[in-house]
Design a protein around this motif. Sequence first.
Motif, PDB file in Angstrom:
ATOM      1  N   LEU A  52       0.810  -1.221   0.000  1.00 24.72           N
ATOM      2  CA  LEU A  52       0.000   0.000   0.000  1.00 24.72           C
ATOM      3  C   LEU A  52       0.840   1.267   0.000  1.00 24.72           C
ATOM      4  CD1 LEU A  52      -2.825  -0.991   2.520  1.00 24.72           C
ATOM      5  CD2 LEU A  52      -2.750  -1.273   0.041  1.00 24.72           C
ATOM      6  N   HIS A  53       2.104   1.167  -0.297  1.00 20.93           N
ATOM      7  CA  HIS A  53       2.985   2.344  -0.273  1.00 20.93           C
ATOM      8  C   HIS A  53       3.180   2.837  -1.702  1.00 20.93           C
ATOM      9  CE1 HIS A  53       6.330   4.980   0.771  1.00 20.93           C
ATOM     10  NE2 HIS A  53       6.001   4.799   2.047  1.00 20.93           N
ATOM     11  N   ILE A  54       2.589   3.973  -2.017  1.00 22.46           N
ATOM     12  CA  ILE A  54       2.573   4.440  -3.403  1.00 22.46           C
ATOM     13  C   ILE A  54       3.964   4.814  -3.897  1.00 22.46           C
ATOM     14  CG2 ILE A  54       2.116   6.866  -2.821  1.00 22.46           C
ATOM     15  CD1 ILE A  54       0.251   6.920  -5.286  1.00 22.46           C
ATOM     16  N   GLN A  55       4.857   5.275  -3.004  1.00 20.16           N
ATOM     17  CA  GLN A  55       6.198   5.630  -3.434  1.00 20.16           C
ATOM     18  C   GLN A  55       6.998   4.395  -3.861  1.00 20.16           C
ATOM     19  OE1 GLN A  55       6.019   8.701  -4.244  1.00 20.16           O
ATOM     20  NE2 GLN A  55       7.831   9.435  -3.191  1.00 20.16           N
ATOM     21  N   LEU A  56       6.747   3.277  -3.213  1.00 19.61           N
ATOM     22  CA  LEU A  56       7.398   2.040  -3.629  1.00 19.61           C
ATOM     23  C   LEU A  56       6.901   1.603  -5.006  1.00 19.61           C
ATOM     24  CD1 LEU A  56       7.474  -0.022  -0.307  1.00 19.61           C
ATOM     25  CD2 LEU A  56       9.434   0.898  -1.552  1.00 19.61           C
ATOM     26  N   TRP A  57       5.605   1.741  -5.239  1.00 18.75           N
ATOM     27  CA  TRP A  57       5.064   1.399  -6.549  1.00 18.75           C
ATOM     28  C   TRP A  57       5.648   2.327  -7.620  1.00 18.75           C
ATOM     29  CZ3 TRP A  57       2.661  -2.832  -8.063  1.00 18.75           C
ATOM     30  CH2 TRP A  57       2.028  -3.627  -7.116  1.00 18.75           C
ATOM     31  N   LYS A  58       5.781   3.585  -7.283  1.00 19.63           N
ATOM     32  CA  LYS A  58       6.373   4.533  -8.241  1.00 19.63           C
ATOM     33  C   LYS A  58       7.794   4.110  -8.609  1.00 19.63           C
ATOM     34  CE  LYS A  58       7.931   9.319  -8.698  1.00 19.63           C
ATOM     35  NZ  LYS A  58       9.275   8.881  -9.144  1.00 19.63           N
ATOM     36  N   LYS A  59       8.581   3.759  -7.611  1.00 22.56           N
ATOM     37  CA  LYS A  59       9.964   3.342  -7.849  1.00 22.56           C
ATOM     38  C   LYS A  59      10.002   2.070  -8.691  1.00 22.56           C
ATOM     39  CE  LYS A  59      14.044   4.791  -6.110  1.00 22.56           C
ATOM     40  NZ  LYS A  59      14.458   6.200  -5.974  1.00 22.56           N
ATOM     41  N   TYR A  60       9.061   1.192  -8.432  1.00 25.21           N
ATOM     42  CA  TYR A  60       8.976  -0.060  -9.193  1.00 25.21           C
ATOM     43  C   TYR A  60       8.664   0.221 -10.662  1.00 25.21           C
ATOM     44  CZ  TYR A  60       6.845  -4.470 -10.778  1.00 25.21           C
ATOM     45  OH  TYR A  60       6.506  -5.601 -11.496  1.00 25.21           O
ATOM     46  N   LEU A  61       7.712   1.104 -10.922  1.00 25.46           N
ATOM     47  CA  LEU A  61       7.376   1.469 -12.298  1.00 25.46           C
ATOM     48  C   LEU A  61       8.546   2.187 -12.971  1.00 25.46           C
ATOM     49  CD1 LEU A  61       3.708   2.786 -11.859  1.00 25.46           C
ATOM     50  CD2 LEU A  61       4.468   0.476 -12.415  1.00 25.46           C
ATOM     51  N   ASP A  62       9.220   3.044 -12.221  1.00 25.51           N
ATOM     52  CA  ASP A  62      10.394   3.743 -12.768  1.00 25.51           C
ATOM     53  C   ASP A  62      11.436   2.743 -13.252  1.00 25.51           C
ATOM     54  OD1 ASP A  62       9.092   6.010 -11.993  1.00 25.51           O
ATOM     55  OD2 ASP A  62      10.456   6.519 -10.360  1.00 25.51           O
ATOM     56  N   PHE A  63      11.643   1.706 -12.454  1.00 22.44           N
ATOM     57  CA  PHE A  63      12.639   0.696 -12.820  1.00 22.44           C
ATOM     58  C   PHE A  63      12.280   0.026 -14.139  1.00 22.44           C
ATOM     59  CE2 PHE A  63      13.197  -3.992 -12.581  1.00 22.44           C
ATOM     60  CZ  PHE A  63      14.548  -4.035 -12.916  1.00 22.44           C
ATOM     61  N   HIS A  64      11.043  -0.421 -14.277  1.00 19.75           N
ATOM     62  CA  HIS A  64      10.663  -1.135 -15.495  1.00 19.75           C
ATOM     63  C   HIS A  64      10.658  -0.208 -16.716  1.00 19.75           C
ATOM     64  CE1 HIS A  64       9.855  -5.211 -14.248  1.00 19.75           C
ATOM     65  NE2 HIS A  64       9.218  -4.778 -13.181  1.00 19.75           N
ATOM     66  N   GLN A  65      10.201   1.021 -16.529  1.00 22.62           N
ATOM     67  CA  GLN A  65      10.130   1.923 -17.685  1.00 22.62           C
ATOM     68  C   GLN A  65      11.513   2.383 -18.122  1.00 22.62           C
ATOM     69  OE1 GLN A  65       6.958   4.702 -17.454  1.00 22.62           O
ATOM     70  NE2 GLN A  65       7.741   6.046 -19.040  1.00 22.62           N
ATOM     71  N   SER A  66      12.382   2.668 -17.180  1.00 20.25           N
ATOM     72  CA  SER A  66      13.708   3.185 -17.530  1.00 20.25           C
ATOM     73  C   SER A  66      14.643   2.101 -18.033  1.00 20.25           C
ATOM     74  CB  SER A  66      14.336   3.886 -16.323  1.00 20.25           C
ATOM     75  OG  SER A  66      14.497   2.971 -15.251  1.00 20.25           O
ATOM     76  N   THR A  67      14.317   0.820 -17.782  1.00 21.47           N
ATOM     77  CA  THR A  67      15.151  -0.275 -18.268  1.00 21.47           C
ATOM     78  C   THR A  67      14.464  -1.022 -19.406  1.00 21.47           C
ATOM     79  OG1 THR A  67      14.241  -1.773 -16.592  1.00 21.47           O
ATOM     80  CG2 THR A  67      16.264  -0.586 -16.035  1.00 21.47           C
ATOM     81  N   LEU A  68      13.664  -0.290 -20.153  1.00 26.30           N
ATOM     82  CA  LEU A  68      12.979  -0.895 -21.295  1.00 26.30           C
ATOM     83  C   LEU A  68      13.976  -1.484 -22.283  1.00 26.30           C
ATOM     84  CD1 LEU A  68      10.110  -1.190 -22.618  1.00 26.30           C
ATOM     85  CD2 LEU A  68      10.633   0.877 -23.884  1.00 26.30           C
ATOM     86  N   SER A  69      15.217  -0.984 -22.248  1.00 27.59           N
ATOM     87  CA  SER A  69      16.239  -1.492 -23.159  1.00 27.59           C
ATOM     88  C   SER A  69      16.471  -2.982 -22.956  1.00 27.59           C
ATOM     89  CB  SER A  69      17.553  -0.728 -22.955  1.00 27.59           C
ATOM     90  OG  SER A  69      17.946  -0.789 -21.598  1.00 27.59           O
ATOM     91  N   GLY A  70      16.169  -3.495 -21.767  1.00 24.52           N
ATOM     92  CA  GLY A  70      16.316  -4.925 -21.519  1.00 24.52           C
ATOM     93  C   GLY A  70      15.052  -5.684 -21.793  1.00 24.52           C
ATOM     94  N   SER A  71      14.044  -5.008 -22.330  1.00 20.09           N
ATOM     95  CA  SER A  71      12.756  -5.646 -22.583  1.00 20.09           C
ATOM     96  C   SER A  71      12.115  -4.961 -23.783  1.00 20.09           C
ATOM     97  CB  SER A  71      11.882  -5.524 -21.328  1.00 20.09           C
ATOM     98  OG  SER A  71      10.639  -6.151 -21.523  1.00 20.09           O
ATOM     99  N   THR A  72      10.797  -4.985 -23.860  1.00 22.52           N
ATOM    100  CA  THR A  72      10.052  -4.299 -24.909  1.00 22.52           C
ATOM    101  C   THR A  72       8.921  -3.524 -24.277  1.00 22.52           C
ATOM    102  OG1 THR A  72       8.515  -6.145 -25.256  1.00 22.52           O
ATOM    103  CG2 THR A  72      10.566  -6.145 -26.555  1.00 22.52           C
ATOM    104  N   LEU A  73       8.316  -2.638 -25.044  1.00 24.60           N
ATOM    105  CA  LEU A  73       7.218  -1.839 -24.512  1.00 24.60           C
ATOM    106  C   LEU A  73       6.038  -2.724 -24.121  1.00 24.60           C
ATOM    107  CD1 LEU A  73       6.171   1.649 -25.616  1.00 24.60           C
ATOM    108  CD2 LEU A  73       4.387  -0.047 -25.303  1.00 24.60           C
ATOM    109  N   GLU A  74       5.767  -3.762 -24.899  1.00 23.16           N
ATOM    110  CA  GLU A  74       4.648  -4.641 -24.583  1.00 23.16           C
ATOM    111  C   GLU A  74       4.881  -5.395 -23.282  1.00 23.16           C
ATOM    112  OE1 GLU A  74       1.154  -6.562 -24.454  1.00 23.16           O
ATOM    113  OE2 GLU A  74       1.703  -4.852 -25.727  1.00 23.16           O
TER     114      GLU A  74
END
Length: 919
Positions: free
Chosen positions: A169-191
């Motif tokens: 339930l901690h929104i800042q942790l969720w934000k950090k989690y989303l930041d990680f996946h979006q900023s490391t898209l180079s290791g994955s794809t947008l989908e």
Amino acid sequence: MDRNAVLPSRDANWADFVPVQTLTGRESYRDRHHDRRRSSQSSVAEETTDGSSTDKDGGRLLAHDNDLQQERANLTRNLDRNPANWHAWLSLVAFQDRVDGFGLPDSTNTKRRSNAEVGLAIYEKALGSVIDLEGRAQIYLGMMSKALIFWERDKISSRWKTILSQCPLHIQLWKKYLDFHQSTLSGSTLEKTRKHYLDSVADLQKQKIHVGCPRSQQSRIYTIQIYILLRLSLLLNEGGYSELAVATWQALLEFGFNSPPRISSSGSNTGKSPTDSFGKGQAVDSVIIKTPSTFEQFWDSEVPRIGELNARGWFNFKDGEGEQWQLSSAKGTISEDDSTTIKSWAEAERRVSDSSRVPARTTDESLSDPFRVVLFSDVQVAMLEIPTLFDHNTLLSAFLRFCYLPPCSDLSTTKTRLWDSDQFVQNQTLYDHPGWAKSSLEKLSTSELDNVYLNDGITPDPQHDTSLPHAFQFPLNNYEISSDSLFSSSGQWFSAFASWMDRPSQTPKWFVLRALQMLAVKGVGGDCFAEYVLAFELQNSPTTVRNSAKSLLKKRPSSLRLYNAMALVEFRLGYIEAANKVCNTAVQMSNRLEDTAKRDAILLWRSQAWQRLAVGQAEITLERLLEYGLEGGLEGTTEVNGRVLDSTSSAAHLRLRNALTAGRDHMLSLSLYNHAVYFSDLLVLAEYLTNDLCLEAALSSFNTHVHCFHEKTTPARVAEALFRQSFARLLFVHTMQKHPYSPSFIRSFLAESIAVFPHNTIFLSLYAWNESRFRIEDRVRGILRETVLANRQRCEQNEDDNCDHIITQFFAVYTDMQRGLLLGTNNNAIRGTFERALSSEGAAHGAGLWKLYFLFEHGNGNVERAKEVFWRAVGACPWAKEIYMLAFEFLGEGEMNEGDLRAVYDLMTQRELRIRIAL
């Protein structure tokens, strides 16, 4: 030495022991500190011939090292006494960062990894002692920032799953989690990144519908879900999937605000829309049955949805109705003539993309791209029940952010305000093409040098000083939105919508206007949101806004706030007599209203006062204000009945002050801080007008009343910001009307306000505007440096959630680019400001800032530097299609060969960004 030596000892005998060596076992504190200061000390050492001077420098370094050791000893003792104190653990990590020089420009990758390894060891040990949930969350936030430097991607991803299962339930942790996946898209794809977002929403939904989940917890979960969907929609938009992004918000708004009549548990139809009680303080019915099948029927019928022409909403949908509707054909079709050569591809891709912002229909005869049709399965995730009436504001606030519109202050919450500093949300400049970024810095001409004032006692003429930057040029807004900025005239004050109107919009303006109008008519968001929508319509459709205001007033005839909005519309359109008539009529009507409705009458008095003062009618403004005190303000009639007021009468002034003070105190007793600001503002204006337009008298009154808002609660903080903004407006009006003033007086107030609200762009912009007249000292750069340092200290002490604010970084770059060579700015200085901004954690993935950096280098003819910045931007913002398009639109004329451009195109397809025309 083992790195665990840095950790606090449990042995009291070692409490005061501080090892000479650092965590890596290679450098002493003095060595590290001396390395960082060597460059600054070298020039002094070369000029010094006296050995005693060198001894003094060494003594200072030794004293500094002793201070560091003493500080570490204190931190260690505190943790030995209370190992569960998570603040102390964070202070220890912050201390180690300072010692290691973490974040400094000369920090090497090896030092960063060494620092991260030590920091991770401290955080891991802290988790073994800290029990408090908020404390553990804060430790996790710091730990995962260090993990990005030291751990592998798979390990980080695995650890995130564990963390979110423990702190869901901690929104800042969720934000950090989303930041990680979006900023490391180079290791994955947008989908794949999109799937992470969707899975997160689904996991939270399971918790929300769990039996026994209290309503307050459901509300917290819903806020996190909406934030994730906001981030997802922006990711899709910036990745080229604009139709899916818009459709997601159509589904969210239709399901949240336009659902069919409620059905009680007994099966009887209540006949009420869930929006019937909006703005009335009623609770949302907890026995609503909304089956996915009915919403699926509505979606698949392809009737007009919210934001589209002739949309009536899910509430009015009847099965089989879709057959009679057929929207206009899709505009974003691909022509057979579209060239597929590299040279012309970017232009064709841009043209098709710009005309394909909203979802198409299967009935569109000219549709050639099936991906333009958004199916129900694509938006099913948006079927989220709104737990409480309070959560309507969260959904509305998120929609405004998706459209890159300024927030509606009265709807903002503590959680949604955090979005304003989010580098993944504040990306509107990604679509800018600012001329000042592409043009070279030019030397000031001799004639311009005549406008440089060397004495604070000389009052410049701002109307004729062509060298002065416009006070309202900064393209990003970060201040409290009020009627002052909503209905501001061009060039008179900061306009909430000016920058939005000037830039190309990813979401069509007509779509946004229709969507907001539908929600306002339904009563969503109450009177404050209706006021916001009228101001937005005034900017976009001034010929229809008067009729819209009248229609809203017919639905809410007792809303003094809407009467005030209508009066401001009339003022803005130049119908002064009509505006005054609306104000006078509404004030008279207020005496017949209930106390709760009557409170907004002060808005009418304030609006009239400011409108008259803005056009130089100081005497009339004072006379009208004295009428308020004549009959006790809201307690009696404000009609003068032909009596002539003596504006010099001390008794009349005393009555006015007493009436306004009583009104302010009453609003404070009800915790209506914004209303208390309106009364306080008029008290300041009264002192200013009574004392022959004396700013010193006005400031004295301001200082007396501002203490009423010195509380740490969010409403009080917002009110203080509004009060300071209003006084800043008075300073600006006074200056522009060429009344005598001391620039140091203005500077002092703005500097004080920046210290309290360091990211407020009204105070920052006016400070830079005021200093541009007096090019003696580089005060703007100085106050920005002080602000950044102060914010870092507050961050270490957990006192400022927005310490690393992307808009402040933007402002530092902007002011450097506007400063000119006279104050020592050159391309290298500007480049250094860009690098400092993009090296900060809060702006490292700001796609708009990266684009601005590229345009700066390319505009100055530095092609190789521009190419270097381009590839760095692609690495930092792998999801942003606009970044990739820079290569084709700016580097395609011999600056990149065909093979390089083909490689950029292939990288876009590899990362699954939306490409509409095959190359």
